[in-house]
Write a protein that holds these residues in place. Structure first.
Motif, mmCIF file in Angstrom:
data_model
loop_
_atom_site.group_PDB
_atom_site.id
_atom_site.type_symbol
_atom_site.label_atom_id
_atom_site.label_comp_id
_atom_site.label_asym_id
_atom_site.label_seq_id
_atom_site.Cartn_x
_atom_site.Cartn_y
_atom_site.Cartn_z
ATOM 1 N N CYS A 140 53.581 33.415 42.647
ATOM 2 C CA CYS A 140 52.706 34.586 42.637
ATOM 3 C C CYS A 140 51.241 34.203 42.547
ATOM 4 N N ALA A 141 50.918 33.068 41.927
ATOM 5 C CA ALA A 141 49.534 32.602 41.897
ATOM 6 C C ALA A 141 49.105 32.108 43.276
ATOM 7 N N ALA A 142 50.019 31.444 43.982
ATOM 8 C CA ALA A 142 49.729 31.043 45.367
ATOM 9 C C ALA A 142 49.519 32.278 46.238
ATOM 10 N N ALA A 143 50.271 33.352 45.952
ATOM 11 C CA ALA A 143 50.090 34.604 46.690
ATOM 12 C C ALA A 143 48.688 35.152 46.497
ATOM 13 N N ALA A 144 48.140 35.006 45.301
ATOM 14 C CA ALA A 144 46.774 35.469 45.045
ATOM 15 C C ALA A 144 45.778 34.692 45.893
ATOM 16 N N TRP A 145 46.028 33.390 46.058
ATOM 17 C CA TRP A 145 45.145 32.602 46.925
ATOM 18 C C TRP A 145 45.298 33.036 48.383
ATOM 19 N N ALA A 146 46.516 33.357 48.792
ATOM 20 C CA ALA A 146 46.734 33.851 50.151
ATOM 21 C C ALA A 146 45.962 35.155 50.381
ATOM 22 N N ALA A 147 45.938 36.016 49.371
ATOM 23 C CA ALA A 147 45.184 37.268 49.486
ATOM 24 C C ALA A 147 43.690 36.986 49.610
ATOM 25 N N TYR A 148 43.215 36.033 48.843
ATOM 26 C CA TYR A 148 41.808 35.633 48.942
ATOM 27 C C TYR A 148 41.490 35.124 50.348
ATOM 28 N N GLN A 149 42.355 34.255 50.868
ATOM 29 C CA GLN A 149 42.126 33.727 52.213
ATOM 30 C C GLN A 149 42.108 34.835 53.257
ATOM 31 N N ARG A 150 43.015 35.799 53.115
ATOM 32 C CA ARG A 150 43.077 36.913 54.058
ATOM 33 C C ARG A 150 41.753 37.682 54.063
ATOM 34 N N GLU A 151 41.245 37.961 52.889
ATOM 35 C CA GLU A 151 39.993 38.717 52.818
ATOM 36 C C GLU A 151 38.805 37.878 53.272
ATOM 37 N N GLN A 152 38.883 36.596 53.044
ATOM 38 C CA GLN A 152 37.824 35.709 53.523
ATOM 39 C C GLN A 152 37.772 35.710 55.047
ATOM 40 N N GLN A 153 38.926 35.633 55.673
ATOM 41 C CA GLN A 153 38.992 35.592 57.131
ATOM 42 C C GLN A 153 38.567 36.913 57.771
ATOM 43 N N THR A 154 38.841 38.019 57.082
ATOM 44 C CA THR A 154 38.463 39.337 57.619
ATOM 45 C C THR A 154 37.097 39.782 57.115
ATOM 46 N N GLN A 155 36.438 38.883 56.356
ATOM 47 C CA GLN A 155 35.103 39.157 55.808
ATOM 48 C C GLN A 155 35.090 40.431 54.969
ATOM 49 N N SER A 156 36.143 40.584 54.165
ATOM 50 C CA SER A 156 36.261 41.761 53.309
ATOM 51 C C SER A 156 35.670 41.550 51.924
ATOM 52 N N LEU A 157 35.239 40.332 51.618
ATOM 53 C CA LEU A 157 34.710 40.056 50.286
ATOM 54 C C LEU A 157 33.258 39.615 50.368
ATOM 55 N N ALA A 158 32.531 39.884 49.294
ATOM 56 C CA ALA A 158 31.121 39.503 49.239
ATOM 57 C C ALA A 158 30.998 37.987 49.190
ATOM 58 N N THR A 159 30.034 37.472 49.916
ATOM 59 C CA THR A 159 29.787 36.035 49.929
ATOM 60 C C THR A 159 28.301 35.773 49.684
ATOM 61 N N GLY A 160 27.976 34.538 49.478
ATOM 62 C CA GLY A 160 26.596 34.150 49.214
ATOM 63 C C GLY A 160 26.573 33.063 48.166
ATOM 64 N N LYS A 161 25.485 32.329 48.117
ATOM 65 C CA LYS A 161 25.461 31.156 47.242
ATOM 66 C C LYS A 161 25.544 31.518 45.763
ATOM 67 N N ASN A 162 25.212 32.736 45.391
ATOM 68 C CA ASN A 162 25.270 33.138 43.996
ATOM 69 C C ASN A 162 26.470 34.033 43.675
ATOM 70 N N ILE A 163 27.354 34.236 44.652
ATOM 71 C CA ILE A 163 28.538 35.056 44.448
ATOM 72 C C ILE A 163 29.750 34.159 44.228
ATOM 73 N N CYS A 164 30.456 34.369 43.137
ATOM 74 C CA CYS A 164 31.650 33.577 42.826
ATOM 75 C C CYS A 164 32.888 34.455 42.898
ATOM 76 N N ASN A 165 33.827 34.092 43.756
ATOM 77 C CA ASN A 165 35.102 34.782 43.870
ATOM 78 C C ASN A 165 36.182 33.912 43.239
ATOM 79 N N VAL A 166 37.066 34.535 42.473
ATOM 80 C CA VAL A 166 37.974 33.782 41.611
ATOM 81 C C VAL A 166 39.423 34.224 41.808
ATOM 82 N N VAL A 167 40.314 33.249 41.930
ATOM 83 C CA VAL A 167 41.758 33.467 41.896
ATOM 84 C C VAL A 167 42.259 33.054 40.514
ATOM 85 N N ILE A 168 42.966 33.957 39.838
ATOM 86 C CA ILE A 168 43.547 33.623 38.540
ATOM 87 C C ILE A 168 44.860 32.886 38.771
#
Length: 319
Positions: A278-306
Motif C-alpha cells: 500500500c505504501a508503494a501504491a502511494a508512490w504510484a499515485a504520486y507518479q500518476r499525478e506527476q505525469q498528468t501535472q496534477s500536483l504543484a511543483t517548484g523548487k520550494n514545493i515539497c511533495n511527500v509519500v508516507i
C-alpha cells in the motif's frame, strides 16, 4: 499529550529522504515511517495509546487489526507489562500472527471484521481493559489518543523541509483514515499557530473505490465492496473523518489497484526502497499525478509519500 510517554522503543522522528531521481524534478520525498521500531507508523499510535492505558491503571489492552497495528500494540503492551489481545480475521497473513505472538500477545481469530468488532465490544465493558481501535458500526476510527500521535508526523514534516519550503501534496495509504485525519489535525494546528500559511493537499490512496465514492455522494457509513492484496488498507469501511480530511485540505482520493501497486513496489525495490504494497501504491499515485501535472511543483514545493511500512511485512511479497 506527549507528557504521557514515560517509556519508548525509539518511535518517531523518522527520516525524510529524496525519492529516486526522475525526469521531472518536483521535490518528491519519502517519509520513512517504516523506520519505526516494529516497522510501521502504527508504533506512534501504540506508544501513546499504551502510555495512556497504563496511566489509567488498565491491566489489559485489546485491539482489532489487519496486521501492523496488532504488531505495534503487542510490542508496546510488552514494554508496559500489560496483557494484550489482538483480534484478527481468518485471512490475516500468518506472518503477522507470528509477529504478534512473538511479542507475547494473544491472537483471537474471528470469521469476519464485524465479528472481530463484536468481540471487542463485549470485552470493552471490563474496567481493567482499554480497547485501542474501533469496534463500533458505523466505523468511527481509533480513539483520539491515536490521532494525537499521528499529528506529530505533520509537525515533523514541517520541521524537516525547513522555513523556506512549503509542503504541497501528501500521499497517504488509507483505509478508515486514522493516519489521514491525524495528519490533517497536525497541519490544522500548524495553520492555527501561524507556523504555516497554506494547508497541504492530502491525497488519500485506496485499493478500490470507497472514499472516492463517499466524496462523490455515497454515504460514508456504507459497506464498500472490494478485495485487495494491500492488506493493511483492504477494509470495507471508511470514516467521516477521512472524508473531512480530504475535503478540508482541497485534496482527493485516488484508486491504485494491486497490479499498479506491484509494479511500483518492484520498481522501488530495484532502487533500494522496499515498501509494503500500500505504501508503494502511494508512490504510484504520486507518479500518476506527476505525469498528468496534477500536483504543484517548484523548487520550494515539497511533495511527500508516507511510506507507512516496510515490505518485509508484506506476506504477498513471498508468495
Amino acid at each position: 499529550m506527549p507528557y504521557l510517554l514515560t517509556k519508548s522503543l525509539g518511535e518517531g522522528r523518522t527520516v525524510l529522504v529524496a525519492m529516486p531521481a526522475n525526469h521531472n524534478d518536483s521535490n518528491g520525498f519519502f517519509k520513512l515511517e517504516l523506520a519505526n521500531p516494529t516497522g510501521s507508523h502504527k508504533d506512534r499510535m501504540a506508544a501513546l495509546a499504551l502510555a495512556d492505558a497504563f496511566a489509567q491503571g488498565k491491566q489489559r489492552v485489546l485491539a482489532a487489526s489487519s496486521g501492523n497495528a496488532g504488531v505495534a500494540i503487542a510490542a508496546y503492551a510488552g514494554l508496559y507489562g500489560l496483557a494484550c489481545e489482538i483480534a484478527v480475521t481468518q485471512d490475516c497473513p500468518e506472518l503477522y500472527l507470528k509477529l504478534i505472538r512473538a511479542y507475547g500477545a494473544n491472537v483471537v481469530i474471528c470469521e469476519t471484521s464485524m465479528e472481530r468488532w463484536a468481540y471487542l465490544e463485549r470485552a470493552s465493558v471490563a474496567q481493567d481493559t482499554a480497547v485501542l481501535t474501533n469496534y463500533v458500526v458505523p466505523a468511527v476510527g481509533s480513539p483520539p489518543v491515536a490521532i494525537e500521535a499521528y499529528k506529530q508526523i505533520a509537525i515533523e514534516l514541517h520541521q524537516e523541509i525547513g522555513p523556506q519550503a512549503q509542503l504541497g501534496s501528501i500521499y497517504v495509504p488509507v483505509a478508515r483514515g486514522d493516519l489521514l485525519w491525524g495528519l490533517y489535525m497536525g497541519f490544522e494546528h500548524l495553520l492555527q499557530t501561524k507556523q504555516i500559511k497554506v494547508m497541504p493537499r492530502l491525497v488519500a490512496v485506496e485499493p478500490f473505490a470507497r472514499l472516492s465514492l463517499a466524496l462523490a455522494g455515497t454515504s460514508p457509513q456504507a459497506l464498500f465492496k472490494g478485495q485487495s492484496k494491500q492488506s493493511s488498507i483492504a477494509g470495507n469501511t471508511i470514516t467521516m473523518q477521512s472524508v473531512l480530511a480530504v475535503q478540508r485540505s482541497a485534496g482527493t482520493a485516488l484508486i491504485v489497484g494491486d497490479d499498479e501497486a506491484i509494479i511500483a513496489r518492484e520498481a522501488l525495490a530495484k532502487r533500494g526502497f522496499l515498501f509494503e504494497l500500500c505504501a508503494a501504491a502511494a508512490w504510484a499515485a504520486y507518479q500518476r499525478e506527476q505525469q498528468t501535472q496534477s500536483l504543484a511543483t517548484g523548487k520550494n514545493i515539497c511533495n511527500v509519500v508516507i511510506a507507512t511500512s516496510h515490505g518485509s511485512r508484506d506476506a504477498h511479497l513471498f508468495n
